[in-house]
Design a protein around this motif. Structure first.
Motif, PDB file in Angstrom:
ATOM      1  N   ILE A  99       0.825  -1.214   0.000  1.00 33.08           N
ATOM      2  CA  ILE A  99       0.000   0.000   0.000  1.00 33.08           C
ATOM      3  C   ILE A  99       0.858   1.261   0.000  1.00 33.08           C
ATOM      4  N   THR A 100       1.907   1.291   0.829  1.00 34.30           N
ATOM      5  CA  THR A 100       2.808   2.441   0.831  1.00 34.30           C
ATOM      6  C   THR A 100       4.193   1.949   0.434  1.00 34.30           C
ATOM      7  N   SER A 101       4.778   2.491  -0.606  1.00 34.19           N
ATOM      8  CA  SER A 101       6.088   2.024  -1.078  1.00 34.19           C
ATOM      9  C   SER A 101       7.189   2.464  -0.130  1.00 34.19           C
TER      10      SER A 101
ATOM     11  N   SER B 162       0.766   2.488   5.641  1.00 34.90           N
ATOM     12  CA  SER B 162       0.683   1.032   5.818  1.00 34.90           C
ATOM     13  C   SER B 162       1.695   0.283   4.959  1.00 34.90           C
TER      14      SER B 162
ATOM     15  N   HIS C  99      -0.525  -6.057  -0.842  1.00 36.18           N
ATOM     16  CA  HIS C  99      -1.821  -6.463  -1.395  1.00 36.18           C
ATOM     17  C   HIS C  99      -1.638  -7.468  -2.521  1.00 36.18           C
TER      18      HIS C  99
ATOM     19  N   ASN D  23      -0.329  -8.249 -15.549  1.00 35.85           N
ATOM     20  CA  ASN D  23       0.054  -7.577 -14.303  1.00 35.85           C
ATOM     21  C   ASN D  23       1.548  -7.328 -14.190  1.00 35.85           C
ATOM     22  N   ALA D  24       2.169  -6.971 -15.318  1.00 33.77           N
ATOM     23  CA  ALA D  24       3.588  -6.601 -15.296  1.00 33.77           C
ATOM     24  C   ALA D  24       3.686  -5.089 -15.204  1.00 33.77           C
ATOM     25  N   LYS D  25       4.390  -4.603 -14.210  1.00 33.10           N
ATOM     26  CA  LYS D  25       4.542  -3.161 -14.018  1.00 33.10           C
ATOM     27  C   LYS D  25       5.975  -2.766 -14.358  1.00 33.10           C
TER      28      LYS D  25
ATOM     29  N   LEU E 109       2.791  -8.961 -10.494  1.00 29.91           N
ATOM     30  CA  LEU E 109       1.911  -9.142  -9.348  1.00 29.91           C
ATOM     31  C   LEU E 109       1.257 -10.511  -9.433  1.00 29.91           C
TER      32      LEU E 109
END
Lengths: 363, 363
Positions: free
Chosen positions: A276-278, A294, A298, A321-323, A343
């Motif tokens: 959620i928070t990098s 946080s 996820h 889901n490749a970023k 992901l």
């Protein structure tokens, strides 16, 4: 706030990209024109020894941080007289010298590989005999991505190794029959709140991180607690503010600490997309006095570094889901140009991305 | 690629923040100094009527897009002669005039509120009689965030309304007893692939979007299919490339289309934190010819706009999974300064954020 970053590489870039949404602006200081941050704020090119330039830079900033641990301590101390510098310069002192680092960890009762200093060929030979072969030999300073390291497997190679490493002060480490390399990224706020990201499992190729998976597979509550305890001890002892990364060996059910990186870390890149928070956002939150965000994941995130070449981007369409994260650097062998995070990937997805990256590297 | 963006507001800012990780750089064009994009690329200040400045700007760019729909069509066409402009300028023509827009939707067999043009006070009176009261009266051009709109509840107010709206050409829309306002954000690639984000449910205050939830609650497969069909028809008819947003009324189980925004949209901001690929990233992917990224949500995301004031940021610490996005603008009443997205919030979390925003607005 105007945040000053010492270093204008990809870590500075990702800090800025995470910091803009929090309302901050950025000034970078580097010894040479760093392309990753060129468009993301003002850039000062200077030497860390040039007090005048440092002062002028500090005057622009509300707070200063750094993206690499080889910032000269003298520069960090000078800047800290003008404007807050986080993490505290003491963290640089500890992590810049592998011997000081190991002694610091030992002093906190944190397990490490066995180690000995060696300041001469004879001392190197003695340390090897004492610790047993094979053993790892590292220069005490300025090593990264496997540079300045040699494995000694027989005493015959002591002389060559001493010469190869330039006769520099060394640390010799006993061989650790670890089952895997893990790392833990943690963050401490100005108020002393500590949050620990899930452990990551890291695989290296040619001494450079190749793949990192977060959360690491097969984590037990004991492992998690142990990593949290280690990270917390280090953060508290240094009265730390910001993100720290600890490289760990998982050996016979235990964690041994190998290295402290007083900054955001390659093995935490998957937090951009999977948590959620990098790590980048939490570093900015910490040094600007905001409450931390946080660190709950996820997704199971698997990161691959793009080294030396950028693979054909069209191929990404076949991997769900490749970023993609490119750093704005021109290709050069061995250079980290970007990373891709998958992901919740299947084994097939992973195999496909490995092939894609491989094809890029050959182009 | 070097991406040119017409407009340097928060949408341009978030496009750039999404585009840097894909390896792009940015040039902005605006009629006045826009602070949101100031640090994120080069900024050209000029008039859209100044052909020389436009040409010089186009020469810097590999592709041009826009972040607001009131870019003069003539400027878009001029630029398109030098460099590709996406979405196609035709999309501007359609969306800049509420009458053309409604006729375009009608031509595609997409349901809309009943409507009539009115170019005089008498025509306004006739339209009101024909459509029945109450009805909505809007200027055909340059309306946004509720500006240039009036509700007519009795024929007595026709004259005042005509005067209030400046005697401009109007569109009169029959009252729609909608149960809620929804919107759908969709994206089309150069190859013609269309992806549709989950429908969002939107609540306005004083004509400005206040809260947007994605996916909207109580979505049926029929509603989803219907929104996809509407979006696809619009995208294909315009040979569109990039992100579009459609504002919809949910009325008696059906969707009526109210407005086309040929750009990334406020109701899609929650895609930054709640969906694998944000609307901003997919817009950049589309206009640069990359394959589109997944539009699967990984959380229920509820977005609140921060209007006029920024609430105390410390308060965020008490609300789990709150993601902050500030736009780098100085506070002014009615101005969108940022937004906060909550991931999987409880009713209490929402109540807390509303109170926090409220307290900020009063400061």
């Amino acid at each position: 706030m105007r945040i000053g970053i010492l270093g204008a590489g990809q870590l500075g870039r990702m800090l800025a990209l995470a910091g803009y949404p929090l309302g901050h602006t950025f000034s970078f200081f580097d010894v040479s024109e760093g392309t990753p941050c060129r468009d993301l704020g003002s850039l000062t090119i200077g030497r860390f020894e040039d007090e005048g330039t440092l002062k002028k830079f500090a005057a622009q900033c509300d707070v200063i941080t750094y993206e690499f641990e080889n910032v000269p301590c003298s520069a960090a101390h000078q800047l800290a007289e003008i404007v807050p510098v986080y993490p505290p310069p003491r963290a640089l002192e500890v992590s810049q010298d592998r011997l000081t680092e190991k002694e610091f960890l030992q002093g906190l009762d944190i397990g490490t590989p066995r180690f000995r200093p060696a300041n001469s060929e004879q001392e190197l030979r003695d340390a090897c005999s004492l610790l047993g072969l094979p053993c790892m030999v590292k220069t005490r300073r300025f090593g990264y991505d496997g540079k300045g390291q040699r494995m000694i497997e027989e005493l015959d190679s002591v002389a060559t190794t001493w010469r190869d490493l330039g006769g520099a002060p060394l640390i010799v480490e006993g061989f650790v029959p670890f089952s895997r390399e893990l790392s833990v990224v943690a963050v401490r706020s100005k108020d002393g709140e500590v949050l620990t990201y899930p452990l990551a499992q890291n695989d290296h190729r040619n001494g450079i991180l190749h793949r990192s998976e977060m959360p690491a597979p097969e984590l037990t509550p004991e492992l998690r607690r142990s990593a949290q305890a280690i990270a917390t001890k280090v953060l508290v002892a240094l009265d730390y503010v910001g993100v720290v990364a600890l490289e760990l060996f998982h050996v016979r059910g235990e964690l041994l600490a190998n290295e402290i990186a007083p900054r955001v870390h390659n093995s935490g890149h998957s937090t951009i997309d999977g948590v959620i928070t990098s790590q980048f956002e939490n570093h900015i939150r910490a040094i600007t006095g905001m409450p931390l965000g946080s660190v709950e994941p996820h997704a199971r995130a698997v990161m691959f570094n793009l080294i030396g070449a950028i693979p054909p981007l069209d191929a990404l369409s076949t991997i769900p889901n490749a970023k993609l994260h490119l750093y704005g650097k021109s290709p050069r062998p061995g250079r980290k140009l970007g990373h891709i995070t998958l992901l919740n990937p299947s084994a097939q997805d992973e195999a496909r991305i490995e092939r894609t990256i491989e094809s890029g590297s050959m182009s």
